[in-house]
Design a protein around this motif. Structure first.
Motif, PDB file in Angstrom:
ATOM      1  N   ARG A 299       0.837  -1.349   0.051  1.00 50.19           N
ATOM      2  CA  ARG A 299      -0.082   0.085  -0.009  1.00 50.19           C
ATOM      3  C   ARG A 299       0.842   1.115  -0.075  1.00 50.19           C
ATOM      4  NH1 ARG A 299      -3.874  -3.026   3.145  1.00 50.19           N
ATOM      5  NH2 ARG A 299      -2.764  -2.838   5.092  1.00 50.19           N
ATOM      6  N   ARG A 309      -3.577   7.704  -8.511  1.00 49.93           N
ATOM      7  CA  ARG A 309      -4.221   6.780  -8.814  1.00 49.93           C
ATOM      8  C   ARG A 309      -4.563   6.884 -10.522  1.00 49.93           C
ATOM      9  NH1 ARG A 309      -4.221   7.177  -3.608  1.00 49.93           N
ATOM     10  NH2 ARG A 309      -4.864   5.395  -2.226  1.00 49.93           N
ATOM     11  N   GLN A 337      -7.249  -3.825  -2.935  1.00 51.24           N
ATOM     12  CA  GLN A 337      -8.590  -3.545  -3.106  1.00 51.24           C
ATOM     13  C   GLN A 337      -8.879  -2.618  -1.937  1.00 51.24           C
ATOM     14  OE1 GLN A 337     -10.073  -7.771  -2.534  1.00 51.24           O
ATOM     15  NE2 GLN A 337     -10.590  -7.751  -4.551  1.00 51.24           N
ATOM     16  N   SER A 338      -8.304  -2.523  -0.839  1.00 51.08           N
ATOM     17  CA  SER A 338      -8.589  -1.653   0.195  1.00 51.08           C
ATOM     18  C   SER A 338      -8.242  -0.224   0.013  1.00 51.08           C
ATOM     19  CB  SER A 338      -8.214  -2.127   1.686  1.00 51.08           C
ATOM     20  OG  SER A 338      -6.767  -2.158   1.533  1.00 51.08           O
ATOM     21  N   SER A 339      -7.068  -0.245  -0.822  1.00 53.87           N
ATOM     22  CA  SER A 339      -6.342   1.242  -1.248  1.00 53.87           C
ATOM     23  C   SER A 339      -7.053   1.749  -2.358  1.00 53.87           C
ATOM     24  CB  SER A 339      -4.946   0.866  -1.470  1.00 53.87           C
ATOM     25  OG  SER A 339      -4.583   0.156  -2.822  1.00 53.87           O
ATOM     26  N   LYS A 340      -7.958   0.896  -3.058  1.00 52.52           N
ATOM     27  CA  LYS A 340      -8.447   1.294  -4.314  1.00 52.52           C
ATOM     28  C   LYS A 340      -7.614   2.019  -5.275  1.00 52.52           C
ATOM     29  CE  LYS A 340     -12.862   2.706  -1.669  1.00 52.52           C
ATOM     30  NZ  LYS A 340     -13.207   1.347  -2.047  1.00 52.52           N
ATOM     31  N   GLN A 341      -6.386   1.405  -5.249  1.00 53.17           N
ATOM     32  CA  GLN A 341      -5.475   1.515  -6.309  1.00 53.17           C
ATOM     33  C   GLN A 341      -5.686   0.865  -7.693  1.00 53.17           C
ATOM     34  OE1 GLN A 341      -2.874   3.433  -7.188  1.00 53.17           O
ATOM     35  NE2 GLN A 341      -2.215   4.373  -4.858  1.00 53.17           N
ATOM     36  N   PRO A 342      -5.797   1.451  -8.921  1.00 55.70           N
ATOM     37  CA  PRO A 342      -6.023   0.759 -10.213  1.00 55.70           C
ATOM     38  C   PRO A 342      -4.478  -0.062 -10.648  1.00 55.70           C
ATOM     39  CG  PRO A 342      -5.702   3.195 -10.695  1.00 55.70           C
ATOM     40  CD  PRO A 342      -5.659   2.889  -9.275  1.00 55.70           C
ATOM     41  N   THR A 385     -10.760 -10.354  -8.849  1.00 56.14           N
ATOM     42  CA  THR A 385     -10.102  -9.447  -9.575  1.00 56.14           C
ATOM     43  C   THR A 385      -9.380 -10.697 -10.802  1.00 56.14           C
ATOM     44  OG1 THR A 385      -8.251 -10.445  -8.205  1.00 56.14           O
ATOM     45  CG2 THR A 385      -9.110  -8.296  -7.591  1.00 56.14           C
TER      46      THR A 385
END
Length: 445
Positions: A299, A309, A337-342, A385
């Motif tokens: 993260r 992002r 997924q928790s960081s919402k990073q693509p 994913t």
């Protein structure tokens, strides 16, 4: 980034860099590199980034492959043609099976440096600097060959430019026109337990291409050219920084020595020089992720490298090994997924599966490579994913460096045609078999 410039990495801890005896000669070489033209353009880099964003969403697939470490001697027409041919043929098989565009990226035109576990290599009581790739030193175990030479960086640039020039000529000039499966070197298909399935798939590819060829509005030229991109590990930071420029018509800095640089598993320390360098360039960035990566560390790393992002910016190249992927991958998926990073998830089934035979030869077992590929797809499916790419060390030559595959290579066969100076690569038939396995699995599901 007002606090960043192409050389700001010098203020950070720097790993895996050679020590040059003549610092003045090294500085002169770096200056000369800085005066040479870029090898790629910002337009090409941005086009690749757009395509990688599609792959991250499951709408395309990244095929990245090539030599573990390129050699200067292999900058010849035949080896370049063979590497391009196997990647193009693999991509056609994957298009047929996955039913989505394939992004073709070679480990080529710049992959001349390699990190090493030890600075020194010892043989029979003699200690010499480790071989770090042709742009640093040479592989023969002599004091003269193992001395790092600054001028090798200039040769690496020249060889990269020559290779890239020929690749562009081939991909634009019709070499990619592979509509005739009878020209494919598929003798190994008859040896496989899935021979009928493979033959049917090859016939299907040929029929599909012939159908496209007769469609109105689709020309032969359009079907015979492809986009092909280059990549290498951004390891030698002075070399990378010398080719970091402001692209024409675009803001920000780009590494114009390659389309797609990546950071190795050994050099991704959050406070290190390699992360500092890569955070400031606009290229898409790959990061090798091994078992030592923690969820919190991942993260933090993504936040540093991609704070905005940006889609298509980050590719995570996962290299756990068949025995560790089940325990290592799921926590990292949850962290992303928790960081919402693509991010684009790519599987590297090579580096975590390296073994050494009783005779001291480095190799990889094809079954373990396939196991890691299958497990990666299954784990991502379980977590909602997608696997958006695969990263392979391969060659178009008929080498005997990895055990197994349809040809049934054993450890006793390795000496037959073992050419790599560093890590073992898949040969043509093994690489194609992986493409067929992925395509067949996708069509079956």
């Amino acid at each position: 980034m007002s606090d960043w410039e192409p050389t700001s990495w010098k203020s950070k801890p720097t790993l895996q860099q050679p020590t040059y005896g003549d610092s003045a000669a090294f500085d002169e070489v770096v200056q000369r590199l800085g005066e040479r033209p870029p090898l790629v353009t910002g337009w090409e880099v941005e086009r690749l980034k757009t395509q990688l964003a599609l792959a991250a969403n499951g709408d395309a697939f990244l095929l990245q492959g090539g030599d573990c470490s390129e050699s200067f001697d292999a900058c010849r027409a035949d080896p370049i043609e063979k590497k391009l041919k196997v990647l193009l043929q693999m991509s056609l098989v994957l298009v047929y099976g996955l039913k989505k565009p394939i992004i073709r990226v070679g480990r080529i035109a710049g992959q001349y440096a390699k990190p090493r576990s030890n600075d020194l290599e010892i043989r029979d009581g003699v200690s010499l600097p480790s071989y770090r790739g042709d742009c640093v030193n040479r592989s023969p175990f002599t004091s003269e060959d193992r001395q790092p030479r600054p001028e090798n960086l200039l040769t690496a640039y020249d060889r990269s430019a020559q290779t890239l020039n020929y690749l562009r000529a081939l991909t634009e000039g019709g070499f990619a026109d592979l509509k005739h499966p009878e020209n494919w070197e598929l003798d190994f298909v008859t040896l496989s337990s899935r021979s009928d399935e493979y033959h049917q798939m090859v016939r299907g590819i040929g029929d599909s291409l012939n159908f496209l060829d007769v469609l109105g509005g689709v020309t032969r030229a359009e079907l015979s050219r492809v986009d092909f991109y280059t990549s290498h590990e951004a390891l030698l930071l002075a070399y990378e920084a010398s080719l970091t420029r402001r692209a024409i018509g675009r803001s920000g800095w780009y590494n114009l020595g390659t389309h797609f640089p990546w950071i190795g598993d050994r050099t991704r320390a959050i406070d290190g020089a390699h992360i500092e360098y890569c955070r400031g360039i606009k290229n898409p960035i790959g990061v090798k992720v091994g078992p030592s990566m923690t969820p919190d560390g991942l993260r933090e790393l993504l936040e540093v490298l991609n704070p905005d992002r940006e889609a298509g910016r980050m590719t995570l190249i996962c290299r756990f090994g068949a025995s560790q992927i089940q325990s290592s991958l799921p926590p990292l998926i949850a962290a992303v997924q928790s960081s919402k990073q693509p991010v684009l998830w790519s599987v590297d089934p090579m580096h975590g599966n390296t073994i050494t035979t009783a005779e001291g030869i480095k190799t990889r077992h094809f079954d373990q490579i396939l196991d890691e590929v299958r497990d990666s797809f299954a784990i991502h499916a379980q977590h909602g994913t997608v696997v958006g790419g695969i990263h392979l060390e391969l060659t178009g030559n008929n080498v005997t460096e990895c055990i197994g595959g349809a040809g049934g290579l054993s450890s006793t066969d390795l000496a037959t045609a073992y050419e790599s100076n560093v890590d073992p690569r898949l040969n043509y038939e093994q690489a194609m078999e992986i493409a067929f396995q992925i395509a067949g699995q996708a069509r079956g599901s």
